[in-house]
Structure formats: C-alpha cells, structure tokens
Design a protein around this motif. Sequence first.
Motif, PDB file in Angstrom:
ATOM      1  N   TYR A  87       0.719  -1.112   0.147  1.00  0.00           N
ATOM      2  CA  TYR A  87       0.029  -0.018   0.180  1.00  0.00           C
ATOM      3  C   TYR A  87       1.063   1.052  -0.039  1.00  0.00           C
ATOM      4  O   TYR A  87       0.498   2.344  -0.721  1.00  0.00           O
ATOM      5  CB  TYR A  87      -1.049  -0.087   1.293  1.00  0.00           C
ATOM      6  N   GLN A  88       1.938   1.240   0.767  1.00  0.00           N
ATOM      7  CA  GLN A  88       2.753   2.263   0.749  1.00  0.00           C
ATOM      8  C   GLN A  88       3.361   2.683  -0.354  1.00  0.00           C
ATOM      9  O   GLN A  88       3.730   3.955  -0.742  1.00  0.00           O
ATOM     10  CB  GLN A  88       3.797   2.262   2.164  1.00  0.00           C
ATOM     11  N   LYS A  89       3.768   1.595  -1.242  1.00  0.00           N
ATOM     12  CA  LYS A  89       4.449   1.779  -2.457  1.00  0.00           C
ATOM     13  C   LYS A  89       3.849   1.810  -3.579  1.00  0.00           C
ATOM     14  O   LYS A  89       4.232   1.953  -4.780  1.00  0.00           O
ATOM     15  CB  LYS A  89       5.524   0.416  -2.647  1.00  0.00           C
ATOM     16  N   GLY A  90       2.403   1.847  -3.511  1.00  0.00           N
ATOM     17  CA  GLY A  90       1.540   2.066  -4.617  1.00  0.00           C
ATOM     18  C   GLY A  90       1.572   0.658  -5.343  1.00  0.00           C
ATOM     19  O   GLY A  90       1.189   0.566  -6.488  1.00  0.00           O
ATOM     20  N   ILE A  91       1.751  -0.854  -4.663  1.00  0.00           N
ATOM     21  CA  ILE A  91       1.721  -1.834  -5.500  1.00  0.00           C
ATOM     22  C   ILE A  91       0.437  -2.403  -5.299  1.00  0.00           C
ATOM     23  O   ILE A  91      -0.171  -2.637  -4.209  1.00  0.00           O
ATOM     24  CB  ILE A  91       2.744  -2.684  -4.832  1.00  0.00           C
ATOM     25  N   ALA A  92      -0.429  -2.889  -6.515  1.00  0.00           N
ATOM     26  CA  ALA A  92      -1.490  -3.552  -6.099  1.00  0.00           C
ATOM     27  C   ALA A  92      -1.476  -4.874  -5.569  1.00  0.00           C
ATOM     28  O   ALA A  92      -0.528  -5.780  -5.946  1.00  0.00           O
ATOM     29  CB  ALA A  92      -2.129  -3.673  -7.682  1.00  0.00           C
ATOM     30  N   TRP A  93      -2.549  -5.184  -4.623  1.00  0.00           N
ATOM     31  CA  TRP A  93      -2.148  -6.326  -3.680  1.00  0.00           C
ATOM     32  C   TRP A  93      -3.626  -7.094  -3.385  1.00  0.00           C
ATOM     33  O   TRP A  93      -4.546  -6.370  -3.519  1.00  0.00           O
ATOM     34  CB  TRP A  93      -1.498  -6.121  -2.292  1.00  0.00           C
ATOM     35  N   ILE A  94      -3.396  -8.259  -3.264  1.00  0.00           N
ATOM     36  CA  ILE A  94      -4.743  -9.197  -3.113  1.00  0.00           C
ATOM     37  C   ILE A  94      -4.539  -9.619  -1.653  1.00  0.00           C
ATOM     38  O   ILE A  94      -3.588 -10.413  -1.441  1.00  0.00           O
ATOM     39  CB  ILE A  94      -4.893 -10.180  -4.144  1.00  0.00           C
ATOM     40  N   ALA A  95      -5.557  -9.846  -0.817  1.00  0.00           N
ATOM     41  CA  ALA A  95      -5.453 -10.245   0.360  1.00  0.00           C
ATOM     42  C   ALA A  95      -5.786 -11.767   0.263  1.00  0.00           C
ATOM     43  O   ALA A  95      -6.789 -12.157  -0.161  1.00  0.00           O
ATOM     44  CB  ALA A  95      -6.504  -9.764   1.447  1.00  0.00           C
ATOM     45  N   GLY A  96      -4.842 -12.832   0.907  1.00  0.00           N
ATOM     46  CA  GLY A  96      -4.807 -14.086   0.828  1.00  0.00           C
ATOM     47  C   GLY A  96      -5.724 -14.588   1.666  1.00  0.00           C
ATOM     48  O   GLY A  96      -6.213 -14.087   2.587  1.00  0.00           O
ATOM     49  N   PRO A  97      -6.078 -16.140   1.356  1.00  0.00           N
ATOM     50  CA  PRO A  97      -6.969 -16.791   2.242  1.00  0.00           C
ATOM     51  C   PRO A  97      -6.797 -16.946   3.721  1.00  0.00           C
ATOM     52  O   PRO A  97      -7.868 -17.096   4.498  1.00  0.00           O
ATOM     53  CB  PRO A  97      -7.043 -18.189   1.355  1.00  0.00           C
ATOM     54  N   THR A  98      -5.636 -16.860   4.160  1.00  0.00           N
ATOM     55  CA  THR A  98      -5.459 -17.163   5.602  1.00  0.00           C
ATOM     56  C   THR A  98      -5.599 -15.517   6.347  1.00  0.00           C
ATOM     57  O   THR A  98      -5.384 -15.638   7.595  1.00  0.00           O
ATOM     58  CB  THR A  98      -4.100 -17.725   5.978  1.00  0.00           C
ATOM     59  N   LEU A  99      -6.023 -14.649   5.723  1.00  0.00           N
ATOM     60  CA  LEU A  99      -6.274 -13.384   6.263  1.00  0.00           C
ATOM     61  C   LEU A  99      -7.843 -13.552   6.778  1.00  0.00           C
ATOM     62  O   LEU A  99      -8.423 -12.498   7.342  1.00  0.00           O
ATOM     63  CB  LEU A  99      -6.303 -12.089   5.469  1.00  0.00           C
ATOM     64  N   ASN A 100      -8.361 -14.658   6.691  1.00  0.00           N
ATOM     65  CA  ASN A 100      -9.681 -14.920   7.344  1.00  0.00           C
ATOM     66  C   ASN A 100     -10.877 -13.841   6.915  1.00  0.00           C
ATOM     67  O   ASN A 100     -11.638 -13.495   7.978  1.00  0.00           O
ATOM     68  CB  ASN A 100      -9.667 -15.236   8.760  1.00  0.00           C
ATOM     69  N   ILE A 101     -11.169 -13.756   5.538  1.00  0.00           N
ATOM     70  CA  ILE A 101     -11.930 -12.564   5.247  1.00  0.00           C
ATOM     71  C   ILE A 101     -13.310 -13.489   4.902  1.00  0.00           C
ATOM     72  O   ILE A 101     -13.507 -14.263   4.087  1.00  0.00           O
ATOM     73  CB  ILE A 101     -11.700 -11.998   4.129  1.00  0.00           C
ATOM     74  N   VAL A 102     -14.571 -12.711   5.735  1.00  0.00           N
ATOM     75  CA  VAL A 102     -15.950 -13.651   5.598  1.00  0.00           C
ATOM     76  C   VAL A 102     -17.115 -12.585   5.446  1.00  0.00           C
ATOM     77  O   VAL A 102     -17.997 -12.978   5.829  1.00  0.00           O
ATOM     78  CB  VAL A 102     -16.172 -14.588   6.693  1.00  0.00           C
ATOM     79  N   ASN A 103     -16.671 -11.465   5.577  1.00  0.00           N
ATOM     80  CA  ASN A 103     -17.717 -10.132   5.481  1.00  0.00           C
ATOM     81  C   ASN A 103     -17.519  -9.260   4.672  1.00  0.00           C
ATOM     82  O   ASN A 103     -16.231  -8.727   4.245  1.00  0.00           O
ATOM     83  CB  ASN A 103     -18.191 -10.031   7.013  1.00  0.00           C
ATOM     84  N   SER A 104     -18.534  -8.438   4.172  1.00  0.00           N
ATOM     85  CA  SER A 104     -18.525  -7.457   3.240  1.00  0.00           C
ATOM     86  C   SER A 104     -17.545  -6.186   3.959  1.00  0.00           C
ATOM     87  O   SER A 104     -17.040  -5.443   3.198  1.00  0.00           O
ATOM     88  CB  SER A 104     -19.722  -6.764   2.735  1.00  0.00           C
ATOM     89  N   PHE A 105     -17.944  -5.815   5.047  1.00  0.00           N
ATOM     90  CA  PHE A 105     -17.075  -4.675   5.891  1.00  0.00           C
ATOM     91  C   PHE A 105     -15.618  -4.885   5.931  1.00  0.00           C
ATOM     92  O   PHE A 105     -14.820  -4.130   5.916  1.00  0.00           O
ATOM     93  CB  PHE A 105     -17.730  -4.414   7.137  1.00  0.00           C
ATOM     94  N   SER A 106     -15.095  -6.202   5.797  1.00  0.00           N
ATOM     95  CA  SER A 106     -13.608  -6.660   5.608  1.00  0.00           C
ATOM     96  C   SER A 106     -12.948  -6.089   4.440  1.00  0.00           C
ATOM     97  O   SER A 106     -11.888  -5.640   4.278  1.00  0.00           O
ATOM     98  CB  SER A 106     -13.512  -7.879   5.935  1.00  0.00           C
ATOM     99  N   LEU A 107     -13.939  -6.390   3.280  1.00  0.00           N
ATOM    100  CA  LEU A 107     -13.524  -5.882   2.047  1.00  0.00           C
ATOM    101  C   LEU A 107     -13.500  -4.615   2.022  1.00  0.00           C
ATOM    102  O   LEU A 107     -12.496  -4.011   1.427  1.00  0.00           O
ATOM    103  CB  LEU A 107     -14.422  -6.416   1.126  1.00  0.00           C
ATOM    104  N   LEU A 108     -14.384  -3.699   2.433  1.00  0.00           N
ATOM    105  CA  LEU A 108     -14.345  -2.415   2.542  1.00  0.00           C
ATOM    106  C   LEU A 108     -13.303  -1.771   3.273  1.00  0.00           C
ATOM    107  O   LEU A 108     -12.664  -0.689   2.953  1.00  0.00           O
ATOM    108  CB  LEU A 108     -15.745  -1.758   2.996  1.00  0.00           C
ATOM    109  N   CYS A 109     -12.902  -2.377   4.487  1.00  0.00           N
ATOM    110  CA  CYS A 109     -11.950  -1.985   5.374  1.00  0.00           C
ATOM    111  C   CYS A 109     -10.708  -2.056   4.415  1.00  0.00           C
ATOM    112  O   CYS A 109      -9.720  -1.077   4.324  1.00  0.00           O
ATOM    113  CB  CYS A 109     -11.628  -2.830   6.464  1.00  0.00           C
TER     114      CYS A 109
END
Length: 757
Positions: free
Chosen positions: A564-586
């Motif tokens: 994020y600091q370097k402006g590199i596009a990134w995808i959150a991996g599966p072990t970040l345990n994302i299960v709801n819409s507000f996590s995506l928004l965050c």
Amino acid sequence: MTKHIELLAPGGDIDCIKAAIAAGADAIYCGLDKFNARNRAQNIDFANLQGILRLAHASNCQIFLTLNIIIVESEIPPLIRLLNKLVKTKIDGVIVQDFGMLYLLGKYFPGLKIHASTQLTTHNEDQVKFLSKLKATRVNLSRELSLDEIQSLASTGHENNMLTEVFVHGSYCISFSGLCYFSSVHGGKSGNRGRCSQPCRDQYVTTAVGKDFPLNLKDNSAYADLQELADAGVDSVKIEGRIKKFHYVYTVVDAWKKQLLRLDKHDKLITDKHDLHKVFNREFSNGFLAGDINKSMFIDNSRDNSAIRRAEIKGGCTDENIQQAKRELYDLKTEIIQTVQKDIARLSIAKAPLTLTVSGEVSSPLKLAVQTPDTSFTVFSDRLAQKNKHCAQGLNTEILLEKFKALNDTEYFIQHIDGENLQDDLFLPFKDLTIIQKKILCILNGTQGVVAPVEVPLLDKPTSLSIRPTLSLLISSVKDLHHLTSLIRSNAIEADIYFQLPQSFKNKYAELRKIFTENNIIPWFPSVLIGEDYRDSVEFLHQLQPQRPQHIVTDNTGIAYEAYQKGIAWIAGPTLNIVNSFSLLCLKEHFNCSGAFISNEISKIQIKGIKKPDDFKLYYSIYHPINLVTSRQCLFHQVTGCHKDRIDTHCIQHCEKTSSIKNLKGRTLFIKKTQGNYHRIYNEVNFLNTDIVTDVPNLFSSFFIDLRNITTKTNREVDTATLIKLFGNYLNGDFDAAKSLKQSLHPTTDIQYKKGI
C-alpha cells in the motif's frame, strides 16, 4: 526507572472476574455470551456487564471485552446493536480479530478503544503499523516471538501510539494463532470462532520415538523473565485461561502480582514457580521467549502435571508418591477455594442504587437532586414548568420513572423517586424530560456523554455483471514453473501462475529474483514473516516493483501495508480470514486493496451474503491441500526424532522432511517441512469444491487450484495438463467436467463449505 507493567488477567465467568480483582489484577479480559473466542468459557451476559464495570473500576481495574472472532455477514446487524450498547458503558477496550469489525469500530464507534487480538498473528513491524492505521490502541503479539523480536515490535508500537501486550502464562498453541484450521476441518469447530476442540492435545498412535501426544506443548511461563520483558518495553503481561476456574485465576494472578510488585520496587525477582505449580499446568517452558525452540518444550501428557511434579520432588513418580501428591493437591485446592470464596463473597457486581428527588412549581425549572453511594449532584430543566392544561395526567413519579428508565442501563438503577415537593398538575414536555435524563447520564458517565445510536448504512450489492472467472495456478518450485510454463504454451491453456514465496529468503534471494524477472508470474507472500525474514521480503517486494507485476498476493498484513505504501496492487490471501463485506471495505478504503480471497471456512449461504465493493475482485481456492497448522516449533522431535535438540537458522533454510501421525480414529495427518519454511501439518485429504462455481455465479473473478507438491491421501488419476484443462473447461461452462474432476481427484472433502462457521 522501570515503568509499571499492567497485569492482564482472564475472566471466564463472574467468579473468575472477582478472583482476578481480589488478587490484584490491573485489567481483566472477558467475553459476553457471543462474539468471543472462548465459547467453552461460561462468559457473562450483558445484564451483568455494568455491575462488573462498577466493581472493577472501584478496584482500579480495567475491563476489556473480547469480540475476537471473525464475523459472518448475517451477524453484522446484531453486532452493530451490541456496539451501540457498549458505547453507552464505561468499557475500557474491545479485543478484535475481524477486519470488518475493525472498520466499523474505527468509522462509527470511535469512543471504543480497539485492541488487536493475538488471532491477528502480529509478528513484524509493518503489521503493527497496519493495525495502527485501523486505529488500534494496543496489540497482543504472537506467542512465538523472542525477547529481541518483542522489543522491536514494542518500539514500533510506541512510535505509532500503540501499547503491546504479551502472553506470559498459560497454554502454548502448536500453531500460530489465527492460522490454525485443525479443529475447523476435523470437528467443524473453528478456532477463529472460539470453538477450538484442541485436537493438538489428543492422543495419537504411538510415534516412532515412542510419543503418544506428539503435538502437545508445555505451558508458557515467563515468570522468571519479567525484567527482560520490562527492558523490551512490554506494556502489559497477559495470563491465558478463560476456561479455567476461579481458584486457578486467583492463584496465578496473585503469584504474578507479587512478582510485578517486586519489579516496581526493584527487589530481587522470584525464580521459584512453586505457587504456579499448585494449580493446573502441563509443566512450564519459556522456549519461544528465550529464542530457544527446543524439544524439551513438548510434554507427552495432556493432563495436569501438578501431581507428577510434586511426586518427583518427593522421591520419584511411584504409584504411592503420585497418590500422596494427589491427596495433598486436593487438600490444597480445597483450602485455596475456601479462602478465595471468602474474598470474592465480599465483592458484589450489583448495580449501585440511585435516588432522585424531584421538586418543581409553575414558572420555575424542574429540579432533580441525584444521590448515589458515591456522589450527589443536581440538575435543572432548561424550560420552566407549566400548569397542566392538558387532559392527560400531570407529572408524577410513575411518569418520571418511565421517562428516566435509561438510567437503569448504566452502572446504577433507580431505587426510588421522591416527588413530595412536586407541585400537582405540573407539565413539562417529554422532550425536556429527555434532556434532563441526558444531563444525568453525562454526569454519571463522566465526560463520555450520551451517545446516540449509530445507524450503519447497509451495503448495496454492486451492479450485477456477468463475470467469466479465470483459472489461476499456485506453485512453489522452479521445476514446477518450467514444467507448467511449457504445458500452458503447448496446450494453449489460459491461466495465471502464482508462485508461493518461502518464509525465509536467505539463500534463494538471487534465484527467486531471476525467476520473477524472466517469467510472467505473480508473487504470493506467506502468512508468517518475522524479523530478518520480513525485512528480506520487503526488500524483495521493492526489487519486484520495477517489474510491475499486475499484483501480488499476500497472507501477511505487514507486506500488505508495505505494498500500500509503495502503490503496489495487492490481493488479500485466504489466511487473512475474510468472511464479510465490511472486511473487504476495510482493506479497500484503508489500504487500496484491489481484491481478496474469501475464506474457505465459510459455507455457500455465508458466502452468498457477501457484497463486494465496486472495482474489487474476489478470489476462491477450489482445490488445495488443507494446511491445518503452521508452527515455529519442530514437529519431527516427537514423531521421527532429530539429531538436533533445537531449531536453528540452518534448520529453517535447509531442512526438508515429511512424516505423518495417525489419531486414534485412524485419520492421518501429514507433516511437511520444506526449505525456507516453517513446519506444517496437512489434512489427510485435499479440499475440492466445484459446486461453488454454479452455486455462487458472477461473484468470483478467479478460481485457484494448488499444484504444489504436497503429499496427502488424495490421488490424482490424470496428468497436470489434463487436470488444468478439466478445471478450465468447467469454468468455461462444461459442467460435465465437474464429474470428471471428482473422479480424477479422490478422495477429497468440502466439509467446511457444507458446514460453514
């Protein structure tokens, strides 16, 4: 001058909370009957919370509420209702794991102090900065860290206005917290939901080196390391044990309180753990803290070790000595319970009584004198009282009791309203009575004031578009890369290739850089990156930047922060345990995240509720070996043995082994250690979920298959090229390919997709 370190104690129920207060805890963490990571604890209900807060604060003790689980979409409305109630209390902090909850707290409930749970697996400096950006005020660090590693993170925390706390007593986990899916897969009880059934403590078929409990670690104890923790800058020492009983809590907190008082007075610290051995323990180790990760950290017995130790001191573990030790411990336990019961009987969580004396007459302000056991004060209405000209009844104590009932939701309850000096047939508009109530609440709540309920806007579903999902492949070796690249070219297969980076780069830096320079592949950063390994990963990320990969995938929030600091596009991996819409928004709003994997722990129904932000991609792994455990400990000590007694940097870099253990139900677990990585345990069979492609259409941009060379009992009946083609054909609408896939890959499981969390 040594600063005062907070003593943070567990409170699994009301008696444990009282015991912790009686023993001198500075703070207590406890959970309500939902949204917390200790479902097996008795916990408390909201009706008791205000009385607990009153008792604790009167004893100079803070209360932190555990809301440290991942939250599925359907739970967002009741969560918001709970948060709206919590902001009206004097709760001192909430402990959080879920990114969506972090987002909601930071944006809509700034009055609640945020504490980052150990479930967030925080172990490097940029992870601390990541959490600071989400307005966390303290972080509980991973238990696997050494003193030097803790010192670095504490320093970063202080630079970013964050406190650090460290577990110093109680259970060790074999896996990094937040990265364990053992209980979830084997029993449908997710550790990320507070339901861990502790299969790591189970008995297994005796291993080659004669161990029956090969995954069972001793308990954590930093009792003799308190000065070093103080020197490292730690702000709070935390005792584990929310499923323990009140006599245990009192004994352990009392022992640690004495140690902390000696530290404050610069007295010599106690080294004898005699008092700690009086209650449940699995023997003690400080191996992680000392940076000495060795085989003596294991114990081949999951039960209480107190009697065994007592017998050893008295001449050995003979049957006679063991039985004598058990009798002595029983008597000692009875004595402790009786003593503590007397102490906590004097502590009450009852709310304090509130007396209101109301007086008023026509053309004068209404006057309310408020009396509590602690204070008294007077408030007046802004409007002058009038003669009642309405048909309705004038002001009386019944009406006032109804209009001031919100006072009963505080640490007080209305015991009596005295209206003797209230003139008959007096009138004051109800909105003015509400203003009076708010004045009283402001004073009772100190400077907190009255917080209006927050209405969090519901998220809209994005514009419905037809999405043609792509196929993505995950590998981790140069050999696989060359083979796969050749296959894709010769068979005209459309697929993106992701390359799993190791946790330690030391001897592979140049080789890996060359791989990414010469090939159109996407880097995937692992979940655990500590110390120098993390700094090497950051440098590698910077080296990749000129190559401008279309994006990276990361399971580590430190790398996410750096991208994020370097402006590199990134995808959150599966072990970040994302299960709801507000996590995506965050992740999108705070860190410019461009996409995320949805956790494989959740079900079809739970996935269907998720609403992705606009211009945001969702990913899902439909075929992979299931990584149950990621451990910093060596898992071969207790299974096959090792010529080394402890792990060193050479082990991480060069060790490559596989083995297995079998539980008493006949299920096999595969243990794998690869070069540059920590030890992992894999499920008996792989995960395969082809149903999601048709169950949840037009949601996912890409489906992943894991082609890494990880041996399980899942057999592959076709070659790699055919397998990739089958998956590709299925995504392109050939639904007969799903049947072929299930025949080609067997046995497999999709139990998590069916059960959810």
